[in-house]
Design a protein around this motif. Structure first.
Motif, PDB file in Angstrom:
ATOM      1  N   LEU A  75       0.824  -1.210   0.000  1.00  0.00           N
ATOM      2  CA  LEU A  75       0.000   0.000   0.000  1.00  0.00           C
ATOM      3  C   LEU A  75       0.855   1.256   0.000  1.00  0.00           C
ATOM      4  O   LEU A  75       0.488   2.264  -0.616  1.00  0.00           O
ATOM      5  N   LEU A  76       1.997   1.209   0.671  1.00  0.00           N
ATOM      6  CA  LEU A  76       2.908   2.358   0.666  1.00  0.00           C
ATOM      7  C   LEU A  76       3.448   2.599  -0.746  1.00  0.00           C
ATOM      8  O   LEU A  76       3.531   3.743  -1.195  1.00  0.00           O
ATOM      9  N   PRO A  81       3.429   7.182  -3.614  1.00  0.00           N
ATOM     10  CA  PRO A  81       4.646   7.101  -4.423  1.00  0.00           C
ATOM     11  C   PRO A  81       5.643   8.218  -4.130  1.00  0.00           C
ATOM     12  O   PRO A  81       6.815   8.100  -4.483  1.00  0.00           O
ATOM     13  N   GLN A  82       5.191   9.287  -3.490  1.00  0.00           N
ATOM     14  CA  GLN A  82       6.098  10.392  -3.169  1.00  0.00           C
ATOM     15  C   GLN A  82       7.035  10.057  -2.015  1.00  0.00           C
ATOM     16  O   GLN A  82       8.039  10.739  -1.821  1.00  0.00           O
ATOM     17  N   VAL A  83       6.738   9.007  -1.270  1.00  0.00           N
ATOM     18  CA  VAL A  83       7.578   8.610  -0.138  1.00  0.00           C
ATOM     19  C   VAL A  83       8.765   7.814  -0.661  1.00  0.00           C
ATOM     20  O   VAL A  83       8.596   6.819  -1.382  1.00  0.00           O
ATOM     21  N   ARG A  84       9.951   8.252  -0.299  1.00  0.00           N
ATOM     22  CA  ARG A  84      11.169   7.522  -0.670  1.00  0.00           C
ATOM     23  C   ARG A  84      11.346   6.387   0.340  1.00  0.00           C
ATOM     24  O   ARG A  84      11.601   6.617   1.517  1.00  0.00           O
ATOM     25  N   ILE A  85      11.207   5.181  -0.145  1.00  0.00           N
ATOM     26  CA  ILE A  85      11.273   4.026   0.738  1.00  0.00           C
ATOM     27  C   ILE A  85      12.720   3.580   0.857  1.00  0.00           C
ATOM     28  O   ILE A  85      13.387   3.313  -0.141  1.00  0.00           O
ATOM     29  N   ASP A  86      13.199   3.506   2.087  1.00  0.00           N
ATOM     30  CA  ASP A  86      14.522   2.973   2.386  1.00  0.00           C
ATOM     31  C   ASP A  86      14.422   2.233   3.713  1.00  0.00           C
ATOM     32  O   ASP A  86      13.332   2.035   4.250  1.00  0.00           O
ATOM     33  N   THR A  87      15.539   1.809   4.229  1.00  0.00           N
ATOM     34  CA  THR A  87      15.527   1.024   5.463  1.00  0.00           C
ATOM     35  C   THR A  87      14.947   1.819   6.624  1.00  0.00           C
ATOM     36  O   THR A  87      14.183   1.279   7.431  1.00  0.00           O
ATOM     37  N   GLY A  88      15.287   3.098   6.725  1.00  0.00           N
ATOM     38  CA  GLY A  88      14.758   3.929   7.802  1.00  0.00           C
ATOM     39  C   GLY A  88      13.251   4.085   7.720  1.00  0.00           C
ATOM     40  O   GLY A  88      12.555   4.062   8.737  1.00  0.00           O
ATOM     41  N   THR A  89      12.733   4.225   6.500  1.00  0.00           N
ATOM     42  CA  THR A  89      11.292   4.335   6.318  1.00  0.00           C
ATOM     43  C   THR A  89      10.596   3.039   6.710  1.00  0.00           C
ATOM     44  O   THR A  89       9.534   3.061   7.337  1.00  0.00           O
ATOM     45  N   LEU A  90      11.200   1.912   6.359  1.00  0.00           N
ATOM     46  CA  LEU A  90      10.605   0.628   6.735  1.00  0.00           C
ATOM     47  C   LEU A  90      10.596   0.453   8.247  1.00  0.00           C
ATOM     48  O   LEU A  90       9.621  -0.041   8.824  1.00  0.00           O
ATOM     49  N   TRP A  91      11.691   0.862   8.907  1.00  0.00           N
ATOM     50  CA  TRP A  91      11.726   0.772  10.367  1.00  0.00           C
ATOM     51  C   TRP A  91      10.680   1.690  10.994  1.00  0.00           C
ATOM     52  O   TRP A  91      10.087   1.346  12.016  1.00  0.00           O
ATOM     53  N   TRP A 136      16.420  -2.292   0.991  1.00  0.00           N
ATOM     54  CA  TRP A 136      17.451  -2.364   2.034  1.00  0.00           C
ATOM     55  C   TRP A 136      18.723  -1.659   1.634  1.00  0.00           C
ATOM     56  O   TRP A 136      19.425  -1.129   2.475  1.00  0.00           O
ATOM     57  N   ARG A 137      19.063  -1.644   0.377  1.00  0.00           N
ATOM     58  CA  ARG A 137      20.359  -1.140  -0.064  1.00  0.00           C
ATOM     59  C   ARG A 137      20.482   0.372   0.045  1.00  0.00           C
ATOM     60  O   ARG A 137      21.560   0.916  -0.124  1.00  0.00           O
ATOM     61  N   TYR A 138      19.404   1.072   0.305  1.00  0.00           N
ATOM     62  CA  TYR A 138      19.427   2.526   0.348  1.00  0.00           C
ATOM     63  C   TYR A 138      19.723   3.059   1.739  1.00  0.00           C
ATOM     64  O   TYR A 138      19.350   4.165   2.071  1.00  0.00           O
ATOM     65  N   TRP A 139      20.368   2.300   2.562  1.00  0.00           N
ATOM     66  CA  TRP A 139      20.685   2.713   3.930  1.00  0.00           C
ATOM     67  C   TRP A 139      21.717   3.840   3.918  1.00  0.00           C
ATOM     68  O   TRP A 139      22.742   3.748   3.277  1.00  0.00           O
ATOM     69  N   ARG A 140      21.425   4.928   4.609  1.00  0.00           N
ATOM     70  CA  ARG A 140      22.364   6.049   4.689  1.00  0.00           C
ATOM     71  C   ARG A 140      22.369   6.622   6.064  1.00  0.00           C
ATOM     72  O   ARG A 140      21.493   6.703   6.777  1.00  0.00           O
TER      73      ARG A 140
END
Length: 140
Positions: A75-76, A81-91, A136-140
């Protein structure tokens, strides 16, 4: 040295909370449909009783939690679609989902098949990161 709370402040909390509420709404609708089917068809009720009672109850609860987590990521992706999904967003999505499911249990409902327990919380975590593994690879 950067402040670690800056990243936390910049997360899209409103979109994540709206997504969690949308996920909780979808889960509630599915639960009501299941209850209607259980009342209309005895075979569905018998299957549900077998699946929700021990020993399969824990596995069913785990599967439901994984499904809720995966549904939240889908759903996200679809509705935000404007939300940049990365590891922090998933957490950040995980506590939003747990809060939405707890809020769902506080509302008056004729039946509640899905509980908010530690098993469900861990299963939601597994579902979110299982479905969101490409981010997962977008961790910063």
């Amino acid at each position: 040295m950067a402040n670690p709370l800056d990243r936390l402040k910049r997360l899209p909390w409103m979109e994540l909370l709206l997504n969690a509420l949308l996920t909780a709404l979808c889960v509630t609708v599915a639960e009501f449909i299941l209850v209607i089917l259980m009342r209309a068809l005895t075979i569905v009720a018998q299957i549900a009783i077998v699946l929700l009672n021990p020993p399969l109850g824990i596995l069913t609860q785990l599967a439901i939690g994984v499904g809720i987590g995966a549904l939240a990521v889908v759903l996200l992706e679809r509705f935000f679609p404007q939300v940049r999904i990365d590891t922090g967003t998933l957490w950040a999505l995980i506590p939003c989902l747990i809060v939405a499911l707890i809020a769902r249990t506080l509302l008056p409902s004729p039946v509640s098949l899905i509980s908010t327990s530690q098993i469900t919380a861990v299963a939601i975590l597994l579902g979110v990161f299982w479905r969101g593994r490409r981010y997962w690879r977008y961790w910063r």
